[in-house]
Design a protein around this motif. Sequence first.
Motif, PDB file in Angstrom:
ATOM      1  N   THR A 103     -43.956  -3.462  35.539  1.00 50.53           N
ATOM      2  CA  THR A 103     -44.428  -1.556  36.013  1.00 50.53           C
ATOM      3  C   THR A 103     -45.644  -1.206  34.927  1.00 50.53           C
ATOM      4  OG1 THR A 103     -43.292  -0.651  34.185  1.00 50.53           O
ATOM      5  CG2 THR A 103     -42.403  -1.232  36.295  1.00 50.53           C
ATOM      6  N   HIS A 104     -45.713  -2.316  34.172  1.00 51.55           N
ATOM      7  CA  HIS A 104     -46.882  -2.686  33.156  1.00 51.55           C
ATOM      8  C   HIS A 104     -46.819  -3.647  31.601  1.00 51.55           C
ATOM      9  CE1 HIS A 104     -44.883   0.496  31.575  1.00 51.55           C
ATOM     10  NE2 HIS A 104     -45.505   0.414  30.224  1.00 51.55           N
ATOM     11  N   PHE A 105     -47.652  -4.011  30.437  1.00 48.79           N
ATOM     12  CA  PHE A 105     -47.326  -4.603  30.118  1.00 48.79           C
ATOM     13  C   PHE A 105     -47.526  -3.812  28.223  1.00 48.79           C
ATOM     14  CE2 PHE A 105     -48.490  -6.989  33.199  1.00 48.79           C
ATOM     15  CZ  PHE A 105     -47.896  -8.426  33.497  1.00 48.79           C
ATOM     16  N   ASP A 108     -42.203  -1.733  25.509  1.00 40.39           N
ATOM     17  CA  ASP A 108     -40.886  -1.873  25.989  1.00 40.39           C
ATOM     18  C   ASP A 108     -40.684  -2.594  27.374  1.00 40.39           C
ATOM     19  OD1 ASP A 108     -42.891   0.104  26.050  1.00 40.39           O
ATOM     20  OD2 ASP A 108     -41.561   1.643  26.561  1.00 40.39           O
ATOM     21  N   HIS A 109     -41.725  -3.209  27.473  1.00 41.68           N
ATOM     22  CA  HIS A 109     -41.220  -3.345  29.866  1.00 41.68           C
ATOM     23  C   HIS A 109     -41.435  -5.009  29.420  1.00 41.68           C
ATOM     24  CE1 HIS A 109     -41.495   0.651  30.830  1.00 41.68           C
ATOM     25  NE2 HIS A 109     -42.098   0.801  29.883  1.00 41.68           N
ATOM     26  N   SER A 110     -42.165  -5.584  28.105  1.00 44.72           N
ATOM     27  CA  SER A 110     -42.526  -6.598  28.516  1.00 44.72           C
ATOM     28  C   SER A 110     -41.849  -7.383  27.404  1.00 44.72           C
ATOM     29  CB  SER A 110     -43.473  -6.596  28.639  1.00 44.72           C
ATOM     30  OG  SER A 110     -44.618  -6.459  27.380  1.00 44.72           O
ATOM     31  N   GLY A 229     -41.926   3.038  37.140  1.00 42.09           N
ATOM     32  CA  GLY A 229     -42.083   3.568  35.775  1.00 42.09           C
ATOM     33  C   GLY A 229     -42.276   4.537  35.379  1.00 42.09           C
ATOM     34  N   ASP A 230     -43.466   4.473  33.772  1.00 40.15           N
ATOM     35  CA  ASP A 230     -43.853   4.819  33.170  1.00 40.15           C
ATOM     36  C   ASP A 230     -45.077   5.318  33.455  1.00 40.15           C
ATOM     37  OD1 ASP A 230     -41.576   3.867  31.181  1.00 40.15           O
ATOM     38  OD2 ASP A 230     -43.390   3.930  30.105  1.00 40.15           O
ATOM     39  N   MET A 231     -45.009   7.243  34.074  1.00 37.24           N
ATOM     40  CA  MET A 231     -46.032   7.814  34.530  1.00 37.24           C
ATOM     41  C   MET A 231     -45.970   9.546  34.658  1.00 37.24           C
ATOM     42  SD  MET A 231     -44.603   7.359  39.214  1.00 37.24           S
ATOM     43  CE  MET A 231     -45.114   9.612  39.144  1.00 37.24           C
TER      44      MET A 231
HETATM   45 ZN    ZN Z   1     -41.936   2.295  28.598  1.00 37.39          ZN
END
Ligand code: ZN
Length: 324
Positions: A103-105, A108-110, A229-231
């Motif tokens: 979802t993005h870098f 906490d996501h990668s 994702g985060d948004m």
């Molecule tokens: Zn996050």
Amino acid sequence: MKMVWQRLGYVGGSFLAMLVMLIMLVSPVRADDSQSQTCQQANVALQVLGSGGPEIDDGRASTAYLLWVGGKAKVMIDMGGGSAWRFEQSGANLADLDAVLFTHFHVDHSADFPVFVKAGFFTERTQNLPIYGPDNQGKGDLLVNSTVFVDRLFDKERGVYPYLSGYFDANRQTPFNYIAHDVPVSGDALYTAKPAPGLDISGIPVNHGFLPAMAWRIDVAGKSVTISGDMNGERQTLERLAKGTDLLVAHAAIHEHTQGAGAFLHMKPTTIGRIAKQANAKKVVLSHFMNRSQNRMEAMTAGIRAHYQGALAFATDLSCWVID
Ligand SMILES: [Zn+2]
């Protein structure tokens, strides 16, 4: 002599007890967790590997999801810290994956991606594995895109882990390569790809503050799952992506009265409710909890219920959501 044997016998006994304890401590984890079994027995199911955000006092691994199809883990979405261990607990096999979606870098996501890359060496995998993530559109001073992410980690000259560079170079002798794709996020267009027959992925840009980020949807076997994702909801694109989806996973990182950076980056409960209602999502599962949100579950529910009356549930690590 008798004493010696007795002593040896005693020593042997404690040695055996210690050995049994050691075996119990280090024996491999089997996927005998009932949630993992549920996911493996379903036609289509989403397993939450990590239901937390960046905190390390929330009792949760950072964000990651697995889409199970016909008993195999086919798509992984995000690889936050702790997700490699949850992956192992789930009983999934890296050799089965058809795609990895980021979802993005943010960390906490990668952060566990290098763990998976190294672990791949010890699997039977021989097929290339595509990874997809948002392009940084010139905003690379805070977040990178997919190709820069892998380059800075694994480049053989400048990378953090040059010994793994072969996995990103088609000319080198490795069992398979990771193929990084940068997905444009400048407009509001839908991005689509088909990493395997019958597996349709689509992504759309979302506003995670001003950072490049995406929501992803996967359609397979007549079922669909959408991950926010985060948004923050400002871009009003998730409603479109999630239209009629069977399962909408919404990131619930803040409560209704969160101010400042948190509110700039994330959706409030009423925003989640509004989007779920507009998308006509069949079910909503909340995830990416932080202490400020998970300690206010009742208020979070009330905010969502102001707009959305469909099925609503809360993710925990390894929880399995069958899509039927
Ligand atoms: Zn996050």
